[in-house]
Structure formats: C-alpha cells, structure tokens
Enzyme design. Structure first.
Site, PDB file in Angstrom:
ATOM      1  N   ASN A  41       0.965  -1.207  -0.109  1.00  0.00           N
ATOM      2  CA  ASN A  41       0.073   0.130  -0.063  1.00  0.00           C
ATOM      3  C   ASN A  41       0.757   1.080   0.051  1.00  0.00           C
ATOM      4  O   ASN A  41       1.281   1.654   0.987  1.00  0.00           O
ATOM      5  CB  ASN A  41      -0.976  -0.088   1.164  1.00  0.00           C
ATOM      6  CG  ASN A  41      -1.761   1.240   1.303  1.00  0.00           C
ATOM      7  OD1 ASN A  41      -1.763   2.048   0.576  1.00  0.00           O
ATOM      8  ND2 ASN A  41      -2.842   1.086   2.102  1.00  0.00           N
ATOM      9  N   ARG A  93      -2.650  -1.764  -3.510  1.00  0.00           N
ATOM     10  CA  ARG A  93      -3.549  -0.915  -3.432  1.00  0.00           C
ATOM     11  C   ARG A  93      -3.493   0.293  -4.527  1.00  0.00           C
ATOM     12  O   ARG A  93      -2.537   1.030  -4.713  1.00  0.00           O
ATOM     13  CB  ARG A  93      -3.664  -0.282  -1.963  1.00  0.00           C
ATOM     14  CG  ARG A  93      -4.721   0.979  -1.858  1.00  0.00           C
ATOM     15  CD  ARG A  93      -4.291   2.140  -0.958  1.00  0.00           C
ATOM     16  NE  ARG A  93      -5.424   3.021  -0.772  1.00  0.00           N
ATOM     17  CZ  ARG A  93      -5.223   4.100  -0.328  1.00  0.00           C
ATOM     18  NH1 ARG A  93      -4.065   4.666   0.296  1.00  0.00           N
ATOM     19  NH2 ARG A  93      -6.026   5.111  -0.345  1.00  0.00           N
ATOM     20  N   HIS A 112     -11.275   5.233  -0.968  1.00  0.00           N
ATOM     21  CA  HIS A 112     -11.163   4.467   0.239  1.00  0.00           C
ATOM     22  C   HIS A 112     -12.239   3.557   0.151  1.00  0.00           C
ATOM     23  O   HIS A 112     -12.666   2.853   1.413  1.00  0.00           O
ATOM     24  CB  HIS A 112     -11.423   5.518   1.342  1.00  0.00           C
ATOM     25  CG  HIS A 112     -10.354   6.390   1.818  1.00  0.00           C
ATOM     26  ND1 HIS A 112     -10.801   7.612   2.186  1.00  0.00           N
ATOM     27  CD2 HIS A 112      -9.045   6.377   1.949  1.00  0.00           C
ATOM     28  CE1 HIS A 112      -9.593   8.366   2.483  1.00  0.00           C
ATOM     29  NE2 HIS A 112      -8.766   7.870   2.137  1.00  0.00           N
ATOM     30  N   ARG A 134      -5.738  18.431   2.778  1.00  0.00           N
ATOM     31  CA  ARG A 134      -6.794  18.639   1.530  1.00  0.00           C
ATOM     32  C   ARG A 134      -8.027  19.492   2.198  1.00  0.00           C
ATOM     33  O   ARG A 134      -8.588  19.006   3.424  1.00  0.00           O
ATOM     34  CB  ARG A 134      -7.069  17.325   1.103  1.00  0.00           C
ATOM     35  CG  ARG A 134      -6.109  16.996   0.119  1.00  0.00           C
ATOM     36  CD  ARG A 134      -6.101  15.708  -0.511  1.00  0.00           C
ATOM     37  NE  ARG A 134      -5.614  14.740   0.608  1.00  0.00           N
ATOM     38  CZ  ARG A 134      -6.056  13.430   0.273  1.00  0.00           C
ATOM     39  NH1 ARG A 134      -6.757  12.848  -0.764  1.00  0.00           N
ATOM     40  NH2 ARG A 134      -5.560  12.344   1.338  1.00  0.00           N
ATOM     41  N   GLU A 145      -7.610  -2.821   5.120  1.00  0.00           N
ATOM     42  CA  GLU A 145      -7.642  -3.011   3.709  1.00  0.00           C
ATOM     43  C   GLU A 145      -6.700  -3.936   3.165  1.00  0.00           C
ATOM     44  O   GLU A 145      -6.898  -4.350   2.044  1.00  0.00           O
ATOM     45  CB  GLU A 145      -7.106  -1.390   3.327  1.00  0.00           C
ATOM     46  CG  GLU A 145      -8.169  -0.566   3.546  1.00  0.00           C
ATOM     47  CD  GLU A 145      -7.628   1.005   3.556  1.00  0.00           C
ATOM     48  OE1 GLU A 145      -7.815   1.720   2.310  1.00  0.00           O
ATOM     49  OE2 GLU A 145      -6.869   1.417   4.286  1.00  0.00           O
TER      50      GLU A 145
END
Length: 395
Positions: free
Chosen positions: A9, A90, A179, A240, A383
């Site tokens: 990832n 990922r 996500h 962000r 994940e």
C-alpha cells in the site's frame, strides 16, 4: 504450495505493507514506512511479535520500498523464501475502466499513470510500488485493487455533476469515490458485530485518516460517498480542504494570479488541518487545542462540523441508519472526535456511551448506549486483508 500474499500500500506520504495468509486471515509480518522525503524517516517492522525499527533518511518511495524489503531479510524472513504466491497493490484511482481487482499488465500501468491527473498524490507512488515489486518478483501475479471500485454501484444521480454533459463525458468528470476497500471491509464487519445479515444493515462509514471520507452503505452496497472526481472533495483532511466553492478557485486565479499548478499545490498540500493550524498530525492538533491554541481549536471545530453535516446528509440518504462506524487512524484513536461529531444527536436516536468511547481497544466494538437506536461502532479497518483476499483469487 505457496500460500502467502504480500500486500503493498504505497500511499501519498507513507507505505504500509503486510505479508498475509489470506485463507487463515493471519498476518505473518507487517510494517509501516513513514516520513518519506523528510530529513529523518522511520520504519517500523513486526515479525513474530518482535518490533524492529529503522531511523534515517528515506528520500523517496522507491528507497522506502527497498528498505522495507531489507527489513524482512534482516529479521529472519527473506521474501524470496517466504512462500509468496501473489502480490496485491492498492491503487487509488481506477477511473471508469477499473473497478474489479485486475491483473497488472503494462497496459494497466499505463492507464493508472494516465489517471494520475485525478489523484496526483496517490497514483504515482502506487505505480512506484508496482514497479519495484515487479522487478523483485517478475514471475508472480501482481493484482491491483482499486479504491474507487466499491463505489461503482452508485446511481447515476449520485455520481453525476450538474455541468455540461458533453464536457463531463469527454473528460470523465463524475464522482468516483475513494477508500472503497476500507468502506467495504468496515461495512461487512459492522454486520458481523451486530450479528445481522449484511443485506439488512444500513451503515454510515467514516474513514478518518490523513485522507478522510464518508459513505452511505445500504445492505452492503454503496449508494453515496463524500469524495468525488478526485480525493479532494468532502470531509476536511490532513492537507486537503474537502468541500470548497469552485468559485473560490476562480477568484484566486483572477485576484491572486494563481495558475493551475499553484492551485493544485494549495489544495493538495497546504489546506485542510495543515492550512488551518500549521500541521496535519492529529495528535499534535489535539495537544495544541488543549494548550489553548486558537488556530488549532478552529481547525478542530471545522473538522467536526463537516463530519456532523455529512452524518446528517447520509441519515437522509439512507432513511434508516442501523450503524455509524468510525475507522482509520483518527477514527479509531481519537475518542474526542467521535464524541464531538455526534454530540447533540440524541433526538435522532444516536447516543454515545462516554465510558465505552474512551476505552482503547484494537477490536471492533460498540461505543453507543444500549438504548441508542443507531449503533455507533469503532471498527479497525483492514484494507490489506481485503486486498490479499482479492489477489488470492488470481493464484
């Protein structure tokens, strides 16, 4: 037969990796590469219950990956001898092309690179992770699992922006969501914790990390999410801004003379918590709030206000909400965020148990009161396990 999957990832500012047995759902080894590109980088590697660390310069993602691979050998498990059958990667943005797990070919890499304009902080390091792993393991299947994939089920009404149709179709301007692997995994775990069929459970998932997103999931199927064409829209994040009036960017272009690269840098690297308070580490933010720092307090309040607004919106989207689940680094560890973002919602059937919320645990758990109509949970995301299971299907 080889039975392990290595999951890479390679994120915007860090690299997470795990070596797993996807069938037994067991982690053999794992690690985290942090502070890439800073003066001093850090790697934490775990194998057989023993933690090993590296402290030193990590100039870029490629160097970080090579150091991570070296950690395996230095701690007694060379990857070439580990019995790896596949490698899962990922990938953040799959555009309209990729939504199922995909065997990575040169053509797939080229498309992921083309989509980097839509995820400039993420797709480039994703590709680096692929290239480094392919060079080391050229004969193994490499499988891409896309963050956008879970949201492929959303309706036309949910994904369509109200701009000129021809322009939108020509340039792929629509909502994709991100996500997705985490939102899917967490919504499935919620049903298990509640001991109910997934098809009967409506869940709001709040994935709160340096990147943050919310989703509305009806019976295991995503119907709405906060991120859009890029990972910029929605909740306030580390660097962000989340939701912002597009007219503000036009104004900055006209009044401040900011061009596209400058606006890109502003939105991706100098906004969010960092833009408001000077830093994007949530642990440092809470310390500043406790010390009376006014900028930090405002950043915290903006963060929780936006969270509450999305919870309210998704209550309306779903009609009936059985569970609200907090996950990822901030969602799993910041009890104050969970309490403050949902406080005052008791008339809507959402009641947090303060003692349960304050208790720290690595297990999925309910933190709402017994009388709360909507259950509130903390569900550690995984994940990597979801990616490993997807990659195993190609073995």
């Amino acid at each position: 037969m080889s039975k392990l999957v290595l999951v890479v990832n390679s994120g915007s500012s860090s690299i997470k990796y795990q070596l797993l047995d996807p069938n037994a759902e067991a982690v053999v080894a794992s690690g985290l590469v942090e502070q890439i590109g800073e003066v001093e980088g850090h790697i934490e590697h775990k194998y057989r219950g023993v933690k090993s660390e590296f402290q030193g310069p990590i100039p870029d993602h490629e160097a970080g990956l090579h150091l991570a691979y070296r950690m395996f050998a230095d701690t007694g498990l060379a990857l070439e001898d580990a019995g790896i059958a596949a490698i899962g990667h990922r990938i953040v943005h799959g555009g309209e092309v990729f939504y199922d797990p995909t065997l990575i070919t040169p053509e797939v890499i080229a498309e992921i690179e083309r989509l980097a304009d839509l995820a400039p902080l993420h797709n480039p390091p994703n590709v680096i992770g692929i290239r480094v792993a392919q060079a080391r393991f050229p004969d193994l299947p490499h499988v891409g699992v896309f963050d956008t994939g879970f949201f492929h089920t959303m309706s036309k009404a949910a994904v369509t922006y109200a701009i000129d149709t021809e322009v939108a179709e020509k340039y792929g301007v629509r909502r994709y969501g991100f996500h997705g692997t985490s939102h899917q995994y967490v919504s499935e775990q919620v049903a298990k914790v509640l001991d109910r069929p997934l098809a009967d459970v409506n869940t709001i998932v709040l994935h709160l990390g340096n990147g943050a997103s919310a989703s509305a999931v009806r019976g295991g199927v995503a119907v709405e999410t906060s991120m859009g064409l890029t990972p910029l829209e929605g909740l306030v994040m580390g660097t962000r801004p989340g939701d912002i009036d597009p007219g503000a960017l036009l104004h900055l272009g006209r009044a401040a003379g900011m061009d596209v690269p400058q606006l890109d840098e502003l939105l991706n690297q100098r906004s969010g918590l960092k833009g408001l308070s000077g830093g994007n580490d949530f642990r440092e933010l809470t310390l500043k709030v406790a010390a009376g720092d006014e900028r930090a307090k405002l950043a915290y309040d903006v963060y929780t206000h936006r969270l509450r607004k999305y919870v309210g919106a998704y209550l309306a989207v779903l009609g009936r909400v059985d569970a609200i689940a907090f996950t990822a680094g901030v969602g799993e560890n910041a009890a104050s965020i969970r309490a403050d973002s949902l406080s005052g919602l008791e008339p809507l059937g959402i009641e947090i148990d303060i003692a349960a919320n304050d208790q720290r645990s690595s297990e999925a758990r309910i933190i709402s009161t017994p009388g709360s109509r909507t259950k509130v949970l903390v569900v550690p995301t995984n994940e990597e396990l979801a990616i490993a299971k997807a990659a195993w299907k190609f073995v």
